[in-house]
Scaffold this motif. Structure first.
Motif, mmCIF file in Angstrom:
data_model
loop_
_atom_site.group_PDB
_atom_site.id
_atom_site.type_symbol
_atom_site.label_atom_id
_atom_site.label_comp_id
_atom_site.label_asym_id
_atom_site.label_seq_id
_atom_site.Cartn_x
_atom_site.Cartn_y
_atom_site.Cartn_z
ATOM 1 N N LYS A 114 61.128 36.492 34.868
ATOM 2 C CA LYS A 114 60.518 35.633 34.251
ATOM 3 C C LYS A 114 60.422 36.018 32.502
ATOM 4 O O LYS A 114 60.696 35.184 31.736
ATOM 5 N N ARG A 115 60.644 37.136 32.222
ATOM 6 C CA ARG A 115 60.537 37.614 31.065
ATOM 7 C C ARG A 115 62.000 37.288 30.591
ATOM 8 O O ARG A 115 62.235 37.060 29.246
ATOM 9 N N GLU A 116 63.133 37.803 31.303
ATOM 10 C CA GLU A 116 64.421 37.646 30.962
ATOM 11 C C GLU A 116 65.262 36.560 30.982
ATOM 12 O O GLU A 116 66.619 36.545 30.878
ATOM 13 N N TRP A 117 64.592 35.377 31.514
ATOM 14 C CA TRP A 117 65.212 34.241 32.110
ATOM 15 C C TRP A 117 66.373 33.704 31.173
ATOM 16 O O TRP A 117 67.403 33.376 31.374
ATOM 17 N N LEU A 118 65.880 33.786 29.827
ATOM 18 C CA LEU A 118 66.717 32.972 28.651
ATOM 19 C C LEU A 118 68.154 34.114 28.375
ATOM 20 O O LEU A 118 69.214 33.560 28.630
ATOM 21 N N GLY A 119 67.767 35.269 28.623
ATOM 22 C CA GLY A 119 69.218 36.206 28.358
ATOM 23 C C GLY A 119 70.036 36.257 29.449
ATOM 24 O O GLY A 119 71.240 35.954 29.301
ATOM 25 N N LEU A 120 69.399 36.285 30.717
ATOM 26 C CA LEU A 120 70.313 36.102 32.157
ATOM 27 C C LEU A 120 70.986 34.777 32.062
ATOM 28 O O LEU A 120 71.901 34.896 32.375
ATOM 29 N N LEU A 121 70.312 33.755 31.596
ATOM 30 C CA LEU A 121 70.949 32.491 31.816
ATOM 31 C C LEU A 121 72.261 32.578 30.591
ATOM 32 O O LEU A 121 73.050 32.021 30.891
ATOM 33 N N SER A 122 71.855 32.902 29.591
ATOM 34 C CA SER A 122 73.047 33.027 28.503
ATOM 35 C C SER A 122 74.296 33.793 29.096
ATOM 36 O O SER A 122 75.321 33.400 28.997
ATOM 37 N N VAL A 123 73.904 34.698 29.651
ATOM 38 C CA VAL A 123 75.085 35.661 30.024
ATOM 39 C C VAL A 123 75.725 35.135 31.214
ATOM 40 O O VAL A 123 76.787 35.051 31.202
ATOM 41 N N ALA A 124 75.173 34.401 31.799
ATOM 42 C CA ALA A 124 75.759 33.873 33.143
ATOM 43 C C ALA A 124 76.597 32.460 32.755
ATOM 44 O O ALA A 124 77.589 32.292 33.214
ATOM 45 N N LEU A 125 75.795 31.954 31.796
ATOM 46 C CA LEU A 125 76.577 30.587 31.537
ATOM 47 C C LEU A 125 77.998 31.176 30.563
ATOM 48 O O LEU A 125 78.977 30.518 30.835
ATOM 49 N N TYR A 126 77.802 32.194 29.926
ATOM 50 C CA TYR A 126 78.987 32.727 29.102
ATOM 51 C C TYR A 126 79.987 33.256 30.214
ATOM 52 O O TYR A 126 81.194 32.810 29.885
ATOM 53 N N PHE A 127 79.897 33.814 31.307
ATOM 54 C CA PHE A 127 80.682 34.300 32.402
ATOM 55 C C PHE A 127 81.236 33.338 33.329
ATOM 56 O O PHE A 127 82.027 33.328 34.037
ATOM 57 N N ILE A 128 80.243 32.310 33.622
ATOM 58 C CA ILE A 128 80.477 31.244 34.660
ATOM 59 C C ILE A 128 80.687 30.169 34.190
ATOM 60 O O ILE A 128 81.604 29.322 34.745
ATOM 61 N N VAL A 129 80.343 29.588 33.132
ATOM 62 C CA VAL A 129 80.484 28.383 32.778
ATOM 63 C C VAL A 129 81.506 28.158 31.764
ATOM 64 O O VAL A 129 82.443 27.216 31.669
ATOM 65 N N LEU A 130 81.889 28.993 30.847
ATOM 66 C CA LEU A 130 82.872 29.326 29.824
ATOM 67 C C LEU A 130 84.332 29.038 30.558
ATOM 68 O O LEU A 130 85.013 28.323 30.037
ATOM 69 N N PRO A 131 84.624 29.880 31.696
ATOM 70 C CA PRO A 131 85.962 29.977 32.173
ATOM 71 C C PRO A 131 86.456 28.468 32.633
ATOM 72 O O PRO A 131 87.420 28.163 32.165
ATOM 73 N N PRO A 132 85.557 27.704 33.392
ATOM 74 C CA PRO A 132 86.117 26.343 33.684
ATOM 75 C C PRO A 132 86.269 25.355 32.455
ATOM 76 O O PRO A 132 87.173 24.673 32.497
ATOM 77 N N LEU A 133 85.117 25.631 31.633
ATOM 78 C CA LEU A 133 85.194 24.798 30.279
ATOM 79 C C LEU A 133 86.440 25.078 29.440
ATOM 80 O O LEU A 133 87.131 23.947 29.080
ATOM 81 N N LEU A 134 87.010 26.151 29.508
ATOM 82 C CA LEU A 134 88.053 26.705 28.884
ATOM 83 C C LEU A 134 89.362 26.097 29.289
ATOM 84 O O LEU A 134 90.455 25.575 28.720
#
Lengths: 455, 258
Positions: free
Chosen positions: A380-400
């Motif tokens: 609950k406390r870290e959801w934003l950070g965890l989400l950003s890291v996940a987006l960085y490593f999971i969403v960026l590759p297909p986007l690129l």
């Protein structure tokens, strides 16, 4: 100015005497070479009463200037850096913002050197810059803080490394530019032009023998002139400040400013090794095999130079020369003051989220919670950070893969593409964390000290 | 009347040692490469541009030569140096101040620094000429491992003088191991390895402990690093060097444009 070390001025003056003599010899040799090779008439700079003042005379006069400098140094009055220079350099580079200035300046220099490489590979430009940097170093050696850090026996190799890398980068770029120009005209690289074969005896074994003798001589001279360091006997209770790892690991130690030890000391170094090993299996470009070129393999070249020159070597130079007590940043002409206090109010992303945006207190894990409950609080406390890291490593590759790396993805296939992009994302994470720290004082994107998991 | 040189070269002893006549003509310059143990690492002939100093920088060769220098000076230093808390520092002090040929320590230390630099420059050259491309991919991998081992050789040797510089550099360096994921006492996932409420990864059983042989840099560490430095890592390096050189030959010799 700092009179309490009587031996410093004498030692630095003695060193500088030989230093300037070597510089004079170097430039005299250069002008002799230009003259002998008949290259003195190429460029007449200006006419001096009927006598052509050519480049040969130019370097010869620099050589004579160095002789005068040597005489002055040996006489105990080596020329010094002007006061305004030292004051301004210190002002620009003092305190922890200095790391920002240093990093941005070195990055800018590397970009300039790359972008205008056709200008910098000209021998006369390179030789001028080489002389200028040596003269600047000679002047700076009269400054006590600079002398103490540069002349420290274990730091001498890093000075050598910087100059060697400068020379070899110039040499490789010079050859690359030549080959790239030839390619535009439809000619093969220079290395291919000469297909002549020679016998290993004597052509190669003699070169090897000469190299061995030269290296032996160099080592002997180095060993005679410079004593290996030996400090006080080891004491587990007296911690030196700063405590530094051996110089070749100081880039990693510098990363500790931005990352926790598990990233800076374990994960990222392992990925450096894995990434290096992966290069031949990721680089599908068949061009540039066995000759110097930049334009035929621009992407691989830039990525490697960013990793090696920018993220490895400049961090080592920073960690060695510019990090003092408490790992604070000190300018090259600044005294290492162990009592210098720099207030750092670094905050985590979760603090920004809960305190500044939601206006409430950060949820905390209490000691009576079980593992599951504390995990929930952490999520609950870290959801934003965890989400950003996940987006960085999971969403960026297909986007690129669908945008800038489209061609790469098609040529490499899924596995090789994902490996490359993940490695590149890890590499890019360091400058990203640096920028976030400088811009927002951001400490951790994900801060879970309960599980030693801070990113 | 034969000259003294000819008499020596025609003697039975000389001929039994060198299995070929002096390499003075083309035929014997070929034969010498094939029949001499130390030279047979090389091919008989090479492309002229492939051995140009401005192309190879000679950095691989210099690194290997420095490895030999380190081995020879290292063995000689081992005769003198005792890796114990009682003697280590004193032996280095004696090497500096009183021992004949104490300069061996200077050569060894500066040679080690130089080797780190030359191995980086070698990698730099191999990258910039694209020499890791097929068929040389695997030899690049071997080279990366050798580069890592060079750093570890230097790192383990850094502790041996047992002065302040040594133990604190190793302390700072090895503190990282404490944060190894799962296997480090203060690493993420450290809680994963536990039986019931008993923690399996403590400061007396984690990655750092394995490296140091103790909870902090002490006598066990000195012994561990001494053996790693003098025996374990050099043996692995020698083995990998043999593969590295053999593969240079098998993958087509010094690289050049295809």
């Amino acid at each position: 100015m700092h009179g309490f070390d009587p031996s410093f001025e004498a030692r630095s003056a003695e060193f500088l005497g030989f230093f300037y003599l070597a510089l004079a010899l170097m430039n005299a040799t250069a002008s002799l070479y230009l003259w002998q090779a008949g290259k003195d008439k190429i460029k007449v700079w200006f006419n001096l009463g009927g006598v052509a003042f050519t480049n040969v005379l130019g370097w010869l006069s620099l050589s004579m200037l160095c002789v005068i400098l040597a005489a002055a140094a040996m006489g105990g009055i080596p020329p010094k850096l002007p006061g305004w220079f030292i004051r301004n350099a210190n002002a620009a580079l003092t305190g922890n913002p200095g790391a920002i200035v240093y990093t941005l300046a070195t990055t800018a220099l590397l970009i300039i050197a790359y972008y205008w490489r056709r200008f910098f590979v000209k021998p006369v430009v390179a030789w001028t810059l080489f002389n200028a940097s040596l003269l600047l170093m000679g002047l700076a050696m009269t400054n006590r803080p600079f002398w103490e850090i540069v002349a420290k026996p274990d730091n001498v190799p890093i000075v050598a490394l910087v100059f060697l890398l400068g020379f070899f980068t110039w040499l490789a770029t010079y050859k690359s530019v030549t080959n790239d120009d030839r390619a535009v005209e439809g000619l093969p690289p220079l290395e291919k032009d000469d297909d002549e074969k020679v016998l290993v005896w004597p052509d190669l074994v003699y070169t090897e023998l000469i190299c061995m003798i030269a290296i032996t001589a160099l080592l002997l001279i180095w060993a005679i002139l410079l004593k290996a360091p030996l400090e006080e006997p080891a004491s587990a209770v007296k911690t030196p400040n700063p405590s530094k790892a051996p110089w070749y690991f100081l880039g990693l130690q510098e990363m500790l400013v931005y990352y926790d030890p598990w990233m800076a000391g374990v994960v990222l170094p392992s990925l450096v090794i894995v990434g290096l090993m992966a290069i031949p299996y990721l680089d599908f470009n068949k061009k540039g095999n066995g000759y110097y070129t930049i334009s035929q393999r621009r992407f691989a070249y830039i990525i490697f130079q960013v990793g090696f020159l920018e993220l490895w070597v400049t961090l080592i130079v920073l960690g060695t020369f510019l990090r003092g007590p408490n790992w604070n940043f000190f300018g090259p002409f600044e005294e290492w003051d162990a009592h210098k206090v720099l207030v750092l109010n670094n905050i985590d992303l979760s603090q920004i989220l809960w305190n500044d945006i939601f206006g409430t207190s950060v949820p905390t894990v209490t000691s009576d919670m079980g593992t599951f409950d504390s995990l929930l609080v952490v999520l609950k406390r870290e959801w934003l950070g965890l989400l950003s890291v996940a987006l960085y490593f999971i969403v960026l590759p297909p986007l690129l893969a669908t945008t800038v790396f489209r061609k790469f993805f098609i040529k490499m296939g899924f596995v090789r593409y994902m490996t490359m992009v993940t490695l590149l994302l890890f590499m890019a994470s360091l400058p990203i964390k640096m920028a976030l720290r400088w811009a927002f004082n951001l400490k951790y994107i994900v801060a879970i000290p309960e599980f030693f998991f801070n990113i | 009347m034969a000259s003294l040189g000819e008499i020596i070269r025609n003697s039975q002893i000389w001929k039994s040692v060198f299995r070929h006549p002096a390499p003075l003509d083309r035929r014997n310059r070929v034969v010498v490469m094939l029949t001499n143990f130390f030279l047979h690492l090389h091919p008989v002939s090479v492309k002229k541009q492939g051995i140009a100093l401005s192309y190879t920088w000679c950095m691989g060769g210099v690194t290997f030569f420095l490895f030999l220098v380190e081995t020879i000076t290292g063995v000689l230093l081992m005769f003198y140096y005792r890796p114990t808390l009682e003697w280590a520092y004193h032996d280095i002090l004696d090497l500096r101040d009183v021992t004949s040929l104490g300069i061996l320590r200077e050569i060894h230390r500066w040679g080690a620094h130089a080797m780190v630099i030359t191995v980086w420059l070698h990698m730099y050259r191999v990258f910039l000429t694209g020499s890791y491309k097929p068929p040389r991919e695997f030899n690049w991998v071997v080279g990366v491992i050798l580069l890592l081992l060079t750093l570890l050789l230097s790192f383990t040797g850094y502790l041996l003088p047992w002065d302040q510089l040594a133990i604190w550099a190793i302390t700072v360096g090895s503190n990282m191991a404490r944060a190894t994921p799962i296997l480090g006492n203060e690493g993420p996932g450290q809680q994963l390895l536990s039986i019931g409420s008993i923690d399996m990864i403590t400061n007396a059983s984690d990655a750092r402990f394995a490296l140091l042989g103790a909870r902090f840099v002490g006598e066990e560490t000195l012994n561990r690093f001494y053996i790693l430095h003098c025996i374990a890592i050099p043996l692995v390096v020698a083995f990998l060097l043999a593969i590295h050189f053999w593969r240079v030959r098998k993958d087509g010799g010094i690289s050049g444009p295809l």
